[in-house]
Design a protein around this motif. Structure first.
Motif, short mmCIF file in Angstrom:
data_model
loop_
_atom_site.label_atom_id
_atom_site.label_comp_id
_atom_site.label_asym_id
_atom_site.label_seq_id
_atom_site.Cartn_x
_atom_site.Cartn_y
_atom_site.Cartn_z
N LEU A 1 -90.66 80.50 -74.81
CA LEU A 1 -91.65 79.49 -74.45
C LEU A 1 -91.07 78.08 -74.37
O LEU A 1 -91.39 77.33 -73.44
N PRO A 2 -90.21 77.66 -75.32
CA PRO A 2 -89.64 76.30 -75.18
C PRO A 2 -88.87 76.11 -73.89
O PRO A 2 -88.95 75.04 -73.25
N ARG A 3 -88.08 77.10 -73.48
CA ARG A 3 -87.33 76.99 -72.22
C ARG A 3 -88.29 76.93 -71.03
O ARG A 3 -88.02 76.23 -70.04
N LEU A 4 -89.39 77.69 -71.13
CA LEU A 4 -90.40 77.63 -70.06
C LEU A 4 -90.99 76.23 -69.95
O LEU A 4 -91.15 75.69 -68.85
N GLU A 5 -91.29 75.64 -71.11
CA GLU A 5 -91.88 74.30 -71.13
C GLU A 5 -90.94 73.26 -70.55
O GLU A 5 -91.37 72.30 -69.89
N ARG A 6 -89.63 73.43 -70.79
CA ARG A 6 -88.65 72.46 -70.27
C ARG A 6 -88.29 72.73 -68.81
O ARG A 6 -87.56 71.97 -68.20
N GLY A 7 -88.81 73.81 -68.25
CA GLY A 7 -88.53 74.14 -66.86
C GLY A 7 -87.19 74.77 -66.63
O GLY A 7 -86.70 74.83 -65.49
N GLU A 8 -86.55 75.26 -67.69
CA GLU A 8 -85.23 75.86 -67.55
C GLU A 8 -85.29 77.29 -66.99
O GLU A 8 -84.32 77.77 -66.41
N VAL A 9 -86.40 77.96 -67.22
CA VAL A 9 -86.61 79.30 -66.67
C VAL A 9 -88.02 79.36 -66.10
O VAL A 9 -88.89 78.54 -66.44
N SER A 10 -88.24 80.32 -65.22
CA SER A 10 -89.56 80.49 -64.62
C SER A 10 -90.28 81.66 -65.29
O SER A 10 -89.65 82.52 -65.93
N PRO A 11 -91.61 81.73 -65.17
CA PRO A 11 -92.34 82.88 -65.71
C PRO A 11 -91.85 84.21 -65.14
O PRO A 11 -91.86 85.22 -65.84
N PHE A 12 -91.41 84.20 -63.88
CA PHE A 12 -90.91 85.43 -63.28
C PHE A 12 -89.65 85.92 -63.98
O PHE A 12 -89.49 87.11 -64.25
#
Length: 374
Positions: free
Chosen positions: A343-354
């Motif tokens: 979740l932290p990486r998702l919030e920072r935009g480093e990875v996508s939900p896909f």
């Protein structure tokens, strides 16, 4: 508080229950339906045991807007089939109570005249948030009734109007019930009901506007089938009054063409008949019973019945697989932990939900396959 039964004790209890079920005891039917509807432990084993007994019952679906008289029509159909010596099962899907989670309306009260008949089994089911007009376990409960030896299963949908398309994937014969005052019929049909109906019933046909609604339905059926102008000669100067054949004359009146096509017994294509009824008075019920019988014969003769039931089985497998996948995936603690860690990486935009979803599926493959810890 009672402790849950051990798997061995549960298997013994279910074996005794199924013995009573196969002996035709109504109490056993009610208990099996409750186990299946509420997905109690062992319900999958019960359904697997009953599966070889499926395919004998005819499943009739009734859908349409609220207040169209579906329950009254269901009661009349049930009485007619009981007079013919058939056992009838009724699955009435109602809105969910916001307080108890159960069915909001009492169909046993509305169908009082048939509720006490030992040859009739009525089950009210709540939608419990399921879209499409049916409860999630409706098809499974219908399977139980089929395995019990019920001859005709009537599935009455919740009556929410334009989202009840699941019925076409559940019933052998789908009936759409409309009333003259139900609003703009064209808007109703645009929502998809036009595609699912095998039979239309204009109920409360003693009210103003019934004939107009019936004509509109037949007109749209004729236009959809391409009846209009199909046989008219392609010439600008043709005198339409001098058309030579009956087929050419019918082409000028698509509603009449649809009406005549619906009456044909040996057609290679089924045209839904549009019937009139006053269910409260019992009018039009005999004609509806006849239309259901003609549709049954058409499906059997054309081979479409086998195709429909094969599609139903395919969809059931997909449905069960998705349910198992969802339960195993999100019930696994390591999968939940991996999601929380990402979740932290998702919030920072480093990875996508896909990307996270792909990672979850890859890491949870043994869990999804049911091989966790092996």
């Amino acid at each position: 508080m009672t402790s849950p039964a051990s798997p061995a004790a549960l298997a013994v209890a279910h074996e005794r229950l199924l013995a009573d079920f196969h002996a035709g005891k109504p109490a056993a039917l009610a208990r099996v339906v409750s186990i299946v509807e509420n997905r109690r432990p062992g319900f999958e084993t019960i359904l697997a045991t009953l599966h070889p007994r499926l395919g004998r019952a005819w499943r009739v679906g009734l859908t349409g807007p609220p207040g169209a008289g579906k329950s009254t029509l269901t009661m009349r159909l049930t009485s007619a089939w009981r007079e013919a010596g058939k056992r009838v099962g009724i699955i009435a899907v109602d809105p969910t109570s916001p307080f108890t989670g159960g069915a909001l309306l009492g169909d046993r009260i509305r169908m009082e005249s048939v509720a006490l008949d030992p040859g009739v089994f009525i089950r009210s089911m709540a939608t419990r948030g399921s879209l499409g007009g049916l409860a999630a376990a409706t098809r499974e409960v219908a399977d139980v009734l089929d395995a019990f030896g019920i001859d005709v299963i009537i599935i009455e949908t919740v009556g929410v109007g334009q989202t009840e398309l699941d019925i076409a994937r559940t019933a052998d014969t789908s009936i759409v019930v409309l009333v003259p005052e139900s609003g703009d019929s064209i808007q109703t049909l645009k929502a998809g009901l036009m595609e699912i109906a095998d039979i239309y019933v204009v109920n409360k046909a003693d009210r103003p506007g019934a004939d107009r609604l019936r004509n509109e339905l037949e007109l749209m059926l004729g236009l959809r089938a391409g009846s209009a102008m199909r046989e008219v000669p392609a010439h600008h100067g043709v005198d339409l009054r001098s058309l030579a054949t009956a087929e050419e004359k019918r082409a000028l009146n698509p509603a009449r063409a649809a009406r005549e096509a619906a009456r044909a017994e040996d057609s290679s294509r089924w045209t839904p008949p549009v019937l009139r009824s006053v269910a409260a008075q019992g009018e039009g019920v005999a004609e509806l019973i006849d239309a259901i019988g003609r549709h049954m014969r058409f499906l059997e003769r054309s081979g479409e019945l086998r195709e429909r039931r094969a599609r139903r089985l395919r969809e059931r497998v997909i449905e069960v697989a998705e349910r198992l996948l969802r339960g195993r995936l999100w019930g696994d603690a390591s999968t939940q932990a991996l999601l929380d860690a990402e979740l932290p990486r998702l919030e920072r935009g480093e990875v996508s939900p896909f990307a996270v979803a792909e990672s979850l599926l890859a890491s949870a493959a043994p869990v999804v396959a049911g091989r966790a810890g092996r």
